[in-house]
Design an enzyme around this catalytic site. Structure first.
Site, PDB file in Angstrom:
ATOM      1  CB  VAL A  69      -1.002   0.055   1.179  1.00  0.00           C
ATOM      2  CG1 VAL A  69      -2.098  -0.974   1.026  1.00  0.00           C
ATOM      3  CG2 VAL A  69      -0.317  -0.041   2.522  1.00  0.00           C
ATOM      4  CE1 TYR A 160      -0.728   0.659  14.506  1.00  0.00           C
ATOM      5  CE2 TYR A 160      -1.641   1.817  16.395  1.00  0.00           C
ATOM      6  CZ  TYR A 160      -1.763   0.868  15.392  1.00  0.00           C
ATOM      7  OH  TYR A 160      -2.929   0.144  15.281  1.00  0.00           O
ATOM      8  CB  ILE A 193      -9.431  -5.843  17.465  1.00  0.00           C
ATOM      9  CG1 ILE A 193     -10.147  -4.488  17.603  1.00  0.00           C
ATOM     10  CG2 ILE A 193     -10.267  -6.833  16.648  1.00  0.00           C
ATOM     11  CD1 ILE A 193     -11.500  -4.505  18.280  1.00  0.00           C
TER      12      ILE A 193
HETATM   13  P1  NAP Z   1      -2.928  -7.836  11.136  1.00  0.00           P
HETATM   14  O1  NAP Z   1      -3.695  -8.971  11.711  1.00  0.00           O
HETATM   15  O2  NAP Z   1      -1.476  -7.757  11.347  1.00  0.00           O
HETATM   16  O3  NAP Z   1      -3.255  -7.755   9.565  1.00  0.00           O
HETATM   17  C1  NAP Z   1      -2.675  -6.720   8.814  1.00  0.00           C
HETATM   18  C2  NAP Z   1      -3.142  -6.801   7.387  1.00  0.00           C
HETATM   19  O4  NAP Z   1      -2.515  -5.722   6.661  1.00  0.00           O
HETATM   20  C3  NAP Z   1      -2.771  -8.093   6.694  1.00  0.00           C
HETATM   21  O5  NAP Z   1      -3.764  -8.465   5.798  1.00  0.00           O
HETATM   22  C4  NAP Z   1      -1.486  -7.702   5.937  1.00  0.00           C
HETATM   23  O6  NAP Z   1      -1.304  -8.472   4.754  1.00  0.00           O
HETATM   24  C5  NAP Z   1      -1.812  -6.272   5.550  1.00  0.00           C
HETATM   25  N1  NAP Z   1      -0.613  -5.471   5.256  1.00  0.00           N
HETATM   26  C6  NAP Z   1       0.416  -5.168   6.083  1.00  0.00           C
HETATM   27  N2  NAP Z   1       1.327  -4.410   5.437  1.00  0.00           N
HETATM   28  C7  NAP Z   1       0.838  -4.233   4.177  1.00  0.00           C
HETATM   29  C8  NAP Z   1       1.298  -3.528   3.040  1.00  0.00           C
HETATM   30  N3  NAP Z   1       2.467  -2.858   3.059  1.00  0.00           N
HETATM   31  N4  NAP Z   1       0.551  -3.548   1.914  1.00  0.00           N
HETATM   32  C9  NAP Z   1      -0.615  -4.231   1.870  1.00  0.00           C
HETATM   33  N5  NAP Z   1      -1.109  -4.922   2.925  1.00  0.00           N
HETATM   34  C10 NAP Z   1      -0.388  -4.910   4.063  1.00  0.00           C
HETATM   35  O7  NAP Z   1      -3.508  -6.454  11.693  1.00  0.00           O
HETATM   36  P2  NAP Z   1      -4.964  -6.087  12.265  1.00  0.00           P
HETATM   37  O8  NAP Z   1      -4.897  -6.203  13.741  1.00  0.00           O
HETATM   38  O9  NAP Z   1      -6.024  -6.777  11.501  1.00  0.00           O
HETATM   39  O10 NAP Z   1      -4.984  -4.521  11.936  1.00  0.00           O
HETATM   40  C11 NAP Z   1      -5.693  -3.981  10.830  1.00  0.00           C
HETATM   41  C12 NAP Z   1      -5.792  -2.475  11.002  1.00  0.00           C
HETATM   42  O11 NAP Z   1      -6.477  -2.188  12.223  1.00  0.00           O
HETATM   43  C13 NAP Z   1      -4.445  -1.782  11.092  1.00  0.00           C
HETATM   44  O12 NAP Z   1      -4.500  -0.529  10.438  1.00  0.00           O
HETATM   45  C14 NAP Z   1      -4.265  -1.591  12.584  1.00  0.00           C
HETATM   46  O13 NAP Z   1      -3.408  -0.521  12.878  1.00  0.00           O
HETATM   47  C15 NAP Z   1      -5.691  -1.330  13.021  1.00  0.00           C
HETATM   48  N6  NAP Z   1      -5.925  -1.583  14.430  1.00  0.00           N
HETATM   49  C16 NAP Z   1      -5.807  -2.819  14.966  1.00  0.00           C
HETATM   50  C17 NAP Z   1      -6.050  -3.004  16.320  1.00  0.00           C
HETATM   51  C18 NAP Z   1      -5.963  -4.337  16.979  1.00  0.00           C
HETATM   52  O14 NAP Z   1      -6.070  -4.390  18.230  1.00  0.00           O
HETATM   53  N7  NAP Z   1      -5.806  -5.434  16.268  1.00  0.00           N
HETATM   54  C19 NAP Z   1      -6.405  -1.914  17.118  1.00  0.00           C
HETATM   55  C20 NAP Z   1      -6.507  -0.659  16.534  1.00  0.00           C
HETATM   56  C21 NAP Z   1      -6.271  -0.511  15.191  1.00  0.00           C
HETATM   57  P3  NAP Z   1       0.024  -9.377   4.497  1.00  0.00           P
HETATM   58  O15 NAP Z   1       0.028 -10.425   5.560  1.00  0.00           O
HETATM   59  O16 NAP Z   1      -0.186  -9.902   3.138  1.00  0.00           O
HETATM   60  O17 NAP Z   1       1.192  -8.431   4.625  1.00  0.00           O
END
Ligand code: NAP
Length: 252
Positions: A69, A160, A193
């Site tokens: 991205v 972040y 989450i």
């Molecule tokens: P995750 O489980 O680590 O998943 C991250 C996703 O982003 C994966 O599909 C990964 O795909 C993709 N990704 C990472 N780098 C990328 C890149 N350079 N280009 C394209 N895709 C990329 O994370 P998550 O917890 O679901 O988080 C998703 C969003 O929610 C993030 O923005 C995070 O900051 C936000 N968030 C999460 C939490 C939480 O507690 N989990 C809380 C607040 C906010 P690949 O594996 O193919 O790289």
């Protein structure tokens, strides 16, 4: 007006970072609510294919695009491909994110640059590419995933939280830029989450976060996805420039 449950019927959506975690749940929820969905990933090809198979199993069209991205060129290419192959674009969900934590006196330039490139510029790239399509059709929904930590700061996460706070300000400005063309721009700010991102967190930090949650439990990706589907639908047609926390009361 769409029926509840068919919130986004006939719409076309892009969800960045939808191979795993919250993005995966959003892509599946939008498909369940009637949209064709283009999913994006950077490394997890098998996981992305599994999401696509589920979407197609629901009778919806799905396009899988490998792209980092942080690439402006790739974002434009993906939007062009979606418009060509799925016919249009109605919903842009920016979700892909990483973390590279470190206290400010130890954070490297590389940690700062990587997180800003993916978590902030990555959002600009896809919104910038989608905006002309939405303006032309005078319809569009942008939902950007930030974090409650973008609203309050978090120990060891200057990169972040700068990106997440930036997303909130950037989305408010887009809401102003695009409002006269019937385009809604909103943010969903999750708390803790249950995803692989959180599984990788330090146990003590996770325990501390857990004690802040009024509902007494970590949230599930589907609970974020439900709110994204609502904001991406015409049920939320008079909501723009807002940040909705999905955090079990963690930031209250
Ligand atoms: P995750 O489980 O680590 O998943 C991250 C996703 O982003 C994966 O599909 C990964 O795909 C993709 N990704 C990472 N780098 C990328 C890149 N350079 N280009 C394209 N895709 C990329 O994370 P998550 O917890 O679901 O988080 C998703 C969003 O929610 C993030 O923005 C995070 O900051 C936000 N968030 C999460 C939490 C939480 O507690 N989990 C809380 C607040 C906010 P690949 O594996 O193919 O790289």
């Amino acid at each position: 007006m769409a029926e509840l449950g068919k919130l986004v019927e006939g719409k076309v959506a892009i969800v960045t970072g939808s191979s795993r975690g919250i993005g995966r749940a959003i892509a599946l929820k939008l498909a369940e609510c009637g949209a064709d969905v283009a999913i994006n990933y950077s490394k997890s090809a098998d996981a992305a294919k599994e999401v696509a198979a589920q979407i197609e199993g629901m009778g919806r069209k799905c396009l899988v695009v490998q792209a980092d991205v942080s690439s402006f060129t790739d974002a434009q290419k993906m939007v062009d491909e979606v418009v060509e192959k799925l016919g249009t674009l109605d919903i842009m969900v920016c979700n892909a994110g990483i973390n590279k934590d470190g206290v400010i006196w130890k954070m490297t330039e590389e940690q700062w640059d990587q997180v800003i490139a993916i978590n902030l510029k990555g959002y600009f790239n896809y919104c910038r590419a989608a905006a002309p399509v939405f303006r032309e059709k005078q319809y569009g929904k942008i939902v950007n995933i930030a974090s409650i930590n973008g609203l309050r700061g978090k120990f060891g996460q200057s990169n972040y939280t700068a990106a997440k706070g930036g997303i909130i300000a950037f989305t408010k400005t887009m809401a102003r830029d695009l409002g006269n063309k019937n385009i809604n721009c909103n943010v969903v700010a999750p708390g803790l989450i249950e995803t692989e991102m959180v599984a990788a967190m330090d146990e003590a930090a996770k325990d501390k976060s857990r004690t802040e949650i009024i509902l007494g439990r970590i949230g599930q990706p589907e609970e974020v996805a439900n709110v994204v589907a609502f904001l991406a639908s015409d049920f939320a047609s008079h909501i723009t420039g807002q940040t909705l926390n999905v955090d079990g009361g963690q930031l209250m």
